[in-house]
Design an enzyme around this catalytic site. Structure first.
Site, mmCIF file in Angstrom:
data_model
loop_
_atom_site.group_PDB
_atom_site.id
_atom_site.type_symbol
_atom_site.label_atom_id
_atom_site.label_comp_id
_atom_site.label_asym_id
_atom_site.label_seq_id
_atom_site.Cartn_x
_atom_site.Cartn_y
_atom_site.Cartn_z
ATOM 1 N N GLY A 274 0.775 -1.234 0.000
ATOM 2 C CA GLY A 274 0.000 0.000 0.000
ATOM 3 C C GLY A 274 0.802 1.277 0.000
ATOM 4 C CG ASP B 57 -0.560 2.037 3.354
ATOM 5 O OD1 ASP B 57 -0.043 1.550 4.375
ATOM 6 O OD2 ASP B 57 -1.371 1.404 2.653
ATOM 7 C CG ASP C 176 -6.931 0.315 10.076
ATOM 8 O OD1 ASP C 176 -7.644 0.504 11.068
ATOM 9 O OD2 ASP C 176 -7.400 -0.075 8.990
ATOM 10 C CG PHE D 245 -12.954 -0.259 3.187
ATOM 11 C CD1 PHE D 245 -12.059 -0.094 2.147
ATOM 12 C CD2 PHE D 245 -13.091 -1.518 3.729
ATOM 13 C CE1 PHE D 245 -11.315 -1.147 1.657
ATOM 14 C CE2 PHE D 245 -12.360 -2.579 3.242
ATOM 15 C CZ PHE D 245 -11.479 -2.400 2.209
ATOM 16 C CB VAL D 246 -9.535 5.135 2.860
ATOM 17 C CG1 VAL D 246 -10.396 6.090 3.666
ATOM 18 C CG2 VAL D 246 -8.449 4.548 3.730
ATOM 19 N NE ARG E 172 -2.413 -2.926 -4.163
ATOM 20 C CZ ARG E 172 -2.204 -3.051 -2.850
ATOM 21 N NH1 ARG E 172 -1.856 -2.001 -2.143
ATOM 22 N NH2 ARG E 172 -2.355 -4.210 -2.251
#
Length: 180
Positions: free
Chosen positions: A43, A98, A101, A152-153, A165
Site C-alpha cells: 500500500g 500508508d 489502522d 474504508f479508504v 491502488r
C-alpha cells in the site's frame, strides 16, 4: 472505479500538498543523516515514491512485506514475507507507512526493525485512523499526514482486493462494494 466511491476523502491536490509538507519535514530532520527509508509493501508504494523523490539529500531505500494472512484467512500472527536487505545497525531509519489502522502491523514492523539496532527509528504515516487502534497499541507516528475517520479508504496505493491502488486521490469505498 469512480462509481464505487462514496466520497473523495482527500483530493489529489490536497494529498500532494501534504506529501510535500511531510517530505520537507523529513528533509529538515534527516538531510545530513543519510537515512534508510523502509516502505511496508504494498500500500505504501505511491506515498513512498512521492516522498523519496522530494527528499533532496543522500538516502537509501528498502522495503518490507509482512503478512498475517494465509489465503484469505488471518492467522493473527505476523510473518515477514520479505525483509529489508540493508544492514540497519547504527543507521537512521524511517518507516514509511500508508495507513496506521489497528496498529498490529506497524507495531510488529517497528519491533522487528528495532531489533536490527538502528541509531534511530521513526515512523511517517500518510493516514492515521485512531478509531481502529487495538487496545494496548501505544506506538505513535512521528510524522502524520492526515487523521481520518473510521471509513474504508482506497486509492493512492491502498486497495480493496488489489483494486483501486491506482487512483490519484483517497476515496471512501461504498459499503455495498466490499460487503458483497
Amino acid at each position: 472505479m469512480e462509481n464505487d466511491m462514496q466520497e473523495i476523502l482527500i483530493p489529489t491536490e490536497e494529498l500532494q500538498e501534504k506529501v510535500a509538507f511531510l517530505a520537507r519535514q523529513l528533509m529538515e530532520d534527516y538531510a545530513d543523516k543519510d537515512p534508510v527509508f523502509v516502505g511496508v509493501l504494498k500500500g505504501v508504494v505511491m506515498f513512498y515514491a512521492d516522498i523519496v523523490r522530494q527528499f533532496n539529500a543522500p538516502c537509501e531505500l528498502d522495503f518490507m512485506w509482512i503478512s498475517s494472512y494465509k489465503g484469505t484467512d488471518s492467522t493473527g500472527k505476523m510473518i515477514v514475507q520479505r525483509d529489508v536487505t540493508q544492514d540497519l545497525e547504527g543507521r537512521h531509519v524511517v518507516i514509511l507507512e500508508d495507513i496506521y489502522d489497528t496498529g498490529n502491523s506497524l507495531a510488529f514492523t517497528y519491533q522487528h526493525l528495532l531489533a536490527k539496532k538502528p541509531a534511530s527509528l521513526r515512523v511517517c504515516t500518510l493516514l492515521d485512523k485512531p478509531a481502529r487502534r487495538k487496545e494496548g497499541i501505544t506506538l505513535l507516528p512521528d510524522y502524520t499526514g492526515f487523521v481520518i475517520p473510521n471509513a474504508f479508504v482506497v486509492g493512492y496505493g491502498m486497495d480493496y482486493n488489489e483494486h483501486y491502488r491506482n487512483l490519484p486521490y483517497i476515496g471512501v469505498l461504498k459499503p455495498e462494494v466490499y460487503e458483497k
